[in-house]
Design a protein around this motif. Structure first.
Motif, PDB file in Angstrom:
ATOM      1  N   ILE A  55       0.857  -1.095   0.193  1.00 27.55           N
ATOM      2  CA  ILE A  55       0.070  -0.083  -0.356  1.00 27.55           C
ATOM      3  C   ILE A  55       0.587   0.961  -0.068  1.00 27.55           C
ATOM      4  CG2 ILE A  55      -2.066   0.656   1.231  1.00 27.55           C
ATOM      5  CD1 ILE A  55      -2.312  -1.328   2.323  1.00 27.55           C
ATOM      6  N   LEU A  56       0.878   2.057  -0.691  1.00 27.48           N
ATOM      7  CA  LEU A  56       1.606   2.957  -1.189  1.00 27.48           C
ATOM      8  C   LEU A  56       1.115   4.585  -1.677  1.00 27.48           C
ATOM      9  CD1 LEU A  56       3.502   1.997  -4.424  1.00 27.48           C
ATOM     10  CD2 LEU A  56       4.108   1.370  -2.196  1.00 27.48           C
ATOM     11  N   VAL A  57       1.704   5.237  -0.682  1.00 25.59           N
ATOM     12  CA  VAL A  57       0.845   6.670   0.134  1.00 25.59           C
ATOM     13  C   VAL A  57       2.241   7.239  -0.198  1.00 25.59           C
ATOM     14  CG1 VAL A  57      -0.111   7.965   1.973  1.00 25.59           C
ATOM     15  CG2 VAL A  57      -1.107   5.337   1.539  1.00 25.59           C
ATOM     16  N   ASN A  58       1.624   8.144  -1.196  1.00 20.96           N
ATOM     17  CA  ASN A  58       2.224  10.249  -1.061  1.00 20.96           C
ATOM     18  C   ASN A  58       1.335  11.183  -0.962  1.00 20.96           C
ATOM     19  OD1 ASN A  58       4.050  11.461  -2.216  1.00 20.96           O
ATOM     20  ND2 ASN A  58       3.819  11.274  -4.561  1.00 20.96           N
ATOM     21  N   LEU A  59       1.916  11.518   0.020  1.00 19.36           N
ATOM     22  CA  LEU A  59       1.319  12.937   0.918  1.00 19.36           C
ATOM     23  C   LEU A  59       2.847  14.282   0.830  1.00 19.36           C
ATOM     24  CD1 LEU A  59       0.196  11.036   4.550  1.00 19.36           C
ATOM     25  CD2 LEU A  59      -1.415  12.316   2.732  1.00 19.36           C
ATOM     26  N   GLY A  60       3.817  14.058   0.005  1.00 19.37           N
ATOM     27  CA  GLY A  60       4.243  15.122  -0.399  1.00 19.37           C
ATOM     28  C   GLY A  60       3.705  15.786  -1.101  1.00 19.37           C
ATOM     29  N   ASP A  61       4.566  16.487  -1.843  1.00 17.97           N
ATOM     30  CA  ASP A  61       3.839  17.498  -2.780  1.00 17.97           C
ATOM     31  C   ASP A  61       5.058  17.743  -4.516  1.00 17.97           C
ATOM     32  OD1 ASP A  61       6.975  18.601  -2.816  1.00 17.97           O
ATOM     33  OD2 ASP A  61       5.863  20.314  -1.867  1.00 17.97           O
ATOM     34  N   ALA A  62       5.226  16.182  -4.704  1.00 15.93           N
ATOM     35  CA  ALA A  62       6.755  15.634  -5.891  1.00 15.93           C
ATOM     36  C   ALA A  62       5.819  14.045  -6.750  1.00 15.93           C
ATOM     37  CB  ALA A  62       8.268  15.993  -5.059  1.00 15.93           C
ATOM     38  N   ASP A  63       6.240  13.936  -7.045  1.00 14.55           N
ATOM     39  CA  ASP A  63       6.101  12.902  -7.970  1.00 14.55           C
ATOM     40  C   ASP A  63       6.729  11.853  -7.201  1.00 14.55           C
ATOM     41  OD1 ASP A  63       4.279  13.663  -9.915  1.00 14.55           O
ATOM     42  OD2 ASP A  63       5.761  13.201 -11.127  1.00 14.55           O
ATOM     43  N   TRP A  64       7.096  10.788  -7.351  1.00 16.59           N
ATOM     44  CA  TRP A  64       7.596   9.811  -6.120  1.00 16.59           C
ATOM     45  C   TRP A  64       6.988   8.259  -7.153  1.00 16.59           C
ATOM     46  CZ3 TRP A  64       4.470   6.258  -2.162  1.00 16.59           C
ATOM     47  CH2 TRP A  64       5.620   5.388  -0.972  1.00 16.59           C
ATOM     48  N   THR A  65       8.402   7.485  -7.173  1.00 12.30           N
ATOM     49  CA  THR A  65       8.746   6.077  -7.703  1.00 12.30           C
ATOM     50  C   THR A  65       9.547   5.343  -6.763  1.00 12.30           C
ATOM     51  OG1 THR A  65       9.711   7.192  -9.756  1.00 12.30           O
ATOM     52  CG2 THR A  65      10.173   5.324  -9.631  1.00 12.30           C
ATOM     53  N   PRO A  66       8.712   4.357  -5.380  1.00 16.98           N
ATOM     54  CA  PRO A  66       9.348   4.289  -4.340  1.00 16.98           C
ATOM     55  C   PRO A  66      10.006   2.881  -4.709  1.00 16.98           C
ATOM     56  CG  PRO A  66       6.719   3.620  -5.122  1.00 16.98           C
ATOM     57  CD  PRO A  66       7.466   4.383  -5.966  1.00 16.98           C
ATOM     58  N   GLY A  67      10.635   2.779  -6.082  1.00 17.57           N
ATOM     59  CA  GLY A  67      10.809   0.985  -6.627  1.00 17.57           C
ATOM     60  C   GLY A  67       9.833  -0.355  -6.488  1.00 17.57           C
ATOM     61  N   VAL A  68       9.011  -0.087  -6.539  1.00 12.25           N
ATOM     62  CA  VAL A  68       8.233  -1.042  -6.697  1.00 12.25           C
ATOM     63  C   VAL A  68       7.602  -1.605  -7.684  1.00 12.25           C
ATOM     64  CG1 VAL A  68       5.847  -2.403  -5.943  1.00 12.25           C
ATOM     65  CG2 VAL A  68       7.507  -0.840  -4.622  1.00 12.25           C
ATOM     66  N   THR A  69       8.045  -2.319  -8.107  1.00 14.59           N
ATOM     67  CA  THR A  69       6.919  -3.332  -9.871  1.00 14.59           C
ATOM     68  C   THR A  69       6.417  -3.988  -9.593  1.00 14.59           C
ATOM     69  OG1 THR A  69       9.213  -2.021 -10.767  1.00 14.59           O
ATOM     70  CG2 THR A  69       7.950  -3.694 -12.161  1.00 14.59           C
ATOM     71  N   GLY A  70       4.699  -3.898 -10.450  1.00 14.58           N
ATOM     72  CA  GLY A  70       4.266  -5.415  -9.921  1.00 14.58           C
ATOM     73  C   GLY A  70       2.646  -4.671 -11.313  1.00 14.58           C
ATOM     74  N   GLU A  71       1.773  -5.230 -10.216  1.00 16.16           N
ATOM     75  CA  GLU A  71       0.389  -5.079 -11.343  1.00 16.16           C
ATOM     76  C   GLU A  71      -0.499  -3.535 -10.180  1.00 16.16           C
ATOM     77  OE1 GLU A  71      -4.156  -7.358 -10.941  1.00 16.16           O
ATOM     78  OE2 GLU A  71      -2.699  -8.098 -11.210  1.00 16.16           O
ATOM     79  N   VAL A  72      -0.843  -2.613 -10.486  1.00 10.84           N
ATOM     80  CA  VAL A  72      -1.766  -1.772  -9.381  1.00 10.84           C
ATOM     81  C   VAL A  72      -3.031  -2.648  -9.279  1.00 10.84           C
ATOM     82  CG1 VAL A  72      -2.492   0.236  -9.647  1.00 10.84           C
ATOM     83  CG2 VAL A  72      -0.456   0.016 -11.176  1.00 10.84           C
ATOM     84  N   LEU A  73      -3.452  -2.601  -8.162  1.00 15.47           N
ATOM     85  CA  LEU A  73      -4.984  -3.345  -7.763  1.00 15.47           C
ATOM     86  C   LEU A  73      -5.579  -2.212  -8.157  1.00 15.47           C
ATOM     87  CD1 LEU A  73      -3.872  -6.093  -5.839  1.00 15.47           C
ATOM     88  CD2 LEU A  73      -4.656  -6.595  -7.913  1.00 15.47           C
ATOM     89  N   PHE A  74      -5.215  -0.499  -7.370  1.00 16.36           N
ATOM     90  CA  PHE A  74      -5.791  -0.138  -6.987  1.00 16.36           C
ATOM     91  C   PHE A  74      -5.714   1.371  -6.737  1.00 16.36           C
ATOM     92  CE2 PHE A  74      -7.390   3.672  -4.202  1.00 16.36           C
ATOM     93  CZ  PHE A  74      -9.316   3.670  -4.519  1.00 16.36           C
ATOM     94  N   ALA A  75      -6.441   2.532  -7.529  1.00 13.30           N
ATOM     95  CA  ALA A  75      -5.142   3.391  -7.199  1.00 13.30           C
ATOM     96  C   ALA A  75      -6.259   4.947  -7.250  1.00 13.30           C
ATOM     97  CB  ALA A  75      -4.346   3.907  -8.585  1.00 13.30           C
ATOM     98  N   THR A  76      -6.263   5.551  -6.402  1.00 13.07           N
ATOM     99  CA  THR A  76      -6.934   6.716  -6.556  1.00 13.07           C
ATOM    100  C   THR A  76      -6.734   8.157  -7.533  1.00 13.07           C
ATOM    101  OG1 THR A  76      -4.955   7.792  -5.171  1.00 13.07           O
ATOM    102  CG2 THR A  76      -6.472   6.970  -3.412  1.00 13.07           C
TER     103      THR A  76
END
Length: 568
Positions: A524-545
């Motif tokens: 579960i990835l959450v970006n509360l910042g003000d810039a794009d974020w690449t968390p270094g995760v590869t896989g299937e996106v099951l849900f996105a806001t």
């Protein structure tokens, strides 16, 4: 028919008035009195010594004329649960609902007519704020004085029974919020009958309930049994149990859990007990054999506080300790934030750590609830201040909590209506004192007096009702669809449900304002910042806001969240 009985240990004479006729009652063992038989529909009340007023039955099931009127005898009731096998708490989403403001009509029958919405949403339980009888027409329910009677303005006991039966027919369990730690200020006649309250000692809400008295304990235990046996509810939410001062060899909560387990075995369906506790102590759900009370679960306000601060940036009062984003990582992996650590608001160390083997579903978590909204000066929801993107992140944090999630009515569509503190005390002096006390309380916290609505003003109640016309309008419709998708995802993916705390992990970047919650093969990835974020995760996106969350590798723009099944 059944003989009328009442516990009045201090009285020298007790009489009963039935449909205008008065009859003496006879004393029996233990301070009890018995009298003539009652037929259903009879209006009755008790006369104590030289008191000229007729008082309602402390155990009466119906008060058709309100808490100051006579009781009405009702037929013996046994819940008709049909083929309902019950539901266990684990893995289910709870929906907290106030009968008076859930619909325009504010009744149990009207709420039952809106159950399709909850079935489509995917929740497992409806949790009703207190419905026991209080003085006036509207109230949060925590000022109840007749614990065995269902509030007449909600529809009374028959409507309550219909509501539970309709919920069960739709596959929904029912949890009932009950208040055993105090009684309301108007219409509380229990002290006239016996030592229901302690002569010394008070909690936040008034005189303490006298748990040293065995018949007062039995009064509470029999009330709990009533909800299970007579109405078929599936569980009780026990209000502020930290205010139950009990020095008995077996704490009332342990006795309640023991008797509830026995009743569940006899009824053949699971029964749930959830404590609202400020203690942050697993004694609530630790087995009785291990020195605990053996309840099913307890609320965790710490999760709310950490999520609220992360989403809003508000750090006043008790939110101060939760200012670091790491606080959200802590509550999502360790259950409690204060676990033997310093609480600046309390000015002492607070809480007890939870072990790795504790199952996360033992905690009920939420990002909004009746208390945390209604006890703000203006009763403002998150939707009053957060963007649609932030509200979607709130949905992720709420629904995909590793614990048992709870939603507050209207949260799922970002309701624009507030939920404010409202009362309808008929006594002018009590109403005035309530309004002035509310203003003084918030003045101590720096709120402008003009921001605090008068709880006695009928408009305060009316503006707190949900506006169901919002569901089909934007941005409400999009948020509602996201809540439905998240609840379905939680139900579908085992890794999102009820892990042990020792199996949880989180990574927090304070500077970038990002979080990664590890849940088995999911992230579960959450970006509360003000810039794009690449968390270094590869896989299937099951849900996105948001639609602009991309995969391979995953990239999250500012103010977005996603659930990813990691590759490999």
């Amino acid at each position: 028919m059944t003989a009328v009985r009442v516990w009045a240990p201090g009285a020298e004479r007790v009489g009963v008035e039935i449909d205008g006729g008065r009859h003496p009652m006879s004393p029996v063992a233990g301070g009890w009195w018995t009298g003539p038989e009652l037929v259903p529909g009879a209006r009755y009340g008790f006369l104590l010594d030289d008191d000229p007023h007729v008082r309602p039955d402390p155990r009466g099931r119906r008060l058709p004329d309100g808490v100051h009127g006579l009781s009405e005898a009702t037929a013996a009731r046994t819940a008709d649960v049909g083929g309902w096998a019950g539901r266990g708490l684990a893995d289910g989403v709870i929906y907290e609902l106030h009968v008076g403001t859930y619909t325009p009509e504010g009744t149990l029958d009207a709420a039952a007519a809106r159950l399709d919405h909850l079935v489509d949403l995917g929740v497992a339980f409806v949790e009703l704020l207190p419905v026991n009888a209080f003085n006036g027409e509207w109230n949060w329910g925590y000022d109840g004085v007749a614990w065995f009677a269902v509030q007449e303005s909600y529809g009374g006991p028959d409507a309550y029974a219909r509501f539970v039966e309709t919920c069960h027919a739709r596959g929904l369990g029912v949890l009932q919020d009950v208040v055993y730690n105090h009684l309301g200020p108007s219409g509380n006649y229990l002290p006239l009958f016996g030592p229901y309250l302690r002569s010394e000692g008070a909690n936040t809400w008034g005189a303490e309930v006298n748990l040293d008295e065995i018949e007062v304990r039995r009064y509470i235990l029999d009330n709990a049994r009533m909800w299970f046996e007579e109405y078929g509810v599936d569980g009780l939410r026990l209000d502020a149990v930290h205010a139950l001062r009990d020095t008995s060899r077996e704490h009332l909560l342990a006795t309640l859990s023991r008797e509830t387990e026995q009743l569940a075995a006899r009824l053949g369906r699971p029964l749930t007990l959830i404590a609202e506790s400020d203690l942050n102590d697993p004694v609530m759900f630790r087995p009785r054999t291990g020195g605990g009370y053996g309840l099913t679960a307890q609320w965790s306000d710490d999760y709310h506080h950490a999520a609220h601060v992360a989403l809003t940036g508000e750090t006043s009062g008790y939110y101060a300790d939760f200012a670091p984003l790491a606080a959200l990582g802590t509550v999502a992996t360790r259950g409690f934030f204060h676990a033997g650590t310093w609480s600046s608001f309390r000015e002492r160390e607070h809480g007890v750590p939870l072990g790795d083997d504790v199952e996360a579903w033992r905690l009920v978590t939420f990002v909004q609830d009746h208390d945390q909204i209604g006890n703000r000066a203006a009763g403002d929801r998150l939707s009053a201040s957060l963007s649609p993107g932030r509200l979607a992140i709130a949905a992720v944090l709420g629904v995909l909590s590793p614990s048992t999630p709870m939603l507050f009515m209207g949260e799922e569509w970002g309701a624009s209506t507030p939920w404010q503190f409202f009362t309808s005390h008929p006594e002018p002096d009590l109403g005035k004192a309530t309004a002035e006390g509310r203003i003084a309380e918030f003045a101590r916290h720096g709120w402008d007096e003009d921001a605090v609505p008068d709880p006695q003003d009928p408009e305060t109640f009316r503006r707190s009702k949900l506006d169901w016309a919002e569901l089909d309008a934007e941005p409400h419709a999009t948020l509602l669809a996201q809540y439905r998708e998240l609840i379905a995802l939680r139900r579908r993916e085992p890794d999102l449900r009820s892990p042990r705390l020792g199996d949880l992990a989180a990574q927090v970047d304070e500077e970038a304002r990002t979080l990664v919650f590890e849940r088995g093969g999911l992230r579960i990835l959450v970006n509360l910042g003000d810039a794009d974020w690449t968390p270094g995760v590869t896989g299937e996106v099951l849900f996105a806001t948001a639609d602009d969350v991309s995969s391979a590798p995953v990239l999250l723009p500012a103010d977005t969240a996603a659930v990813v099944r990691i590759a490999g």
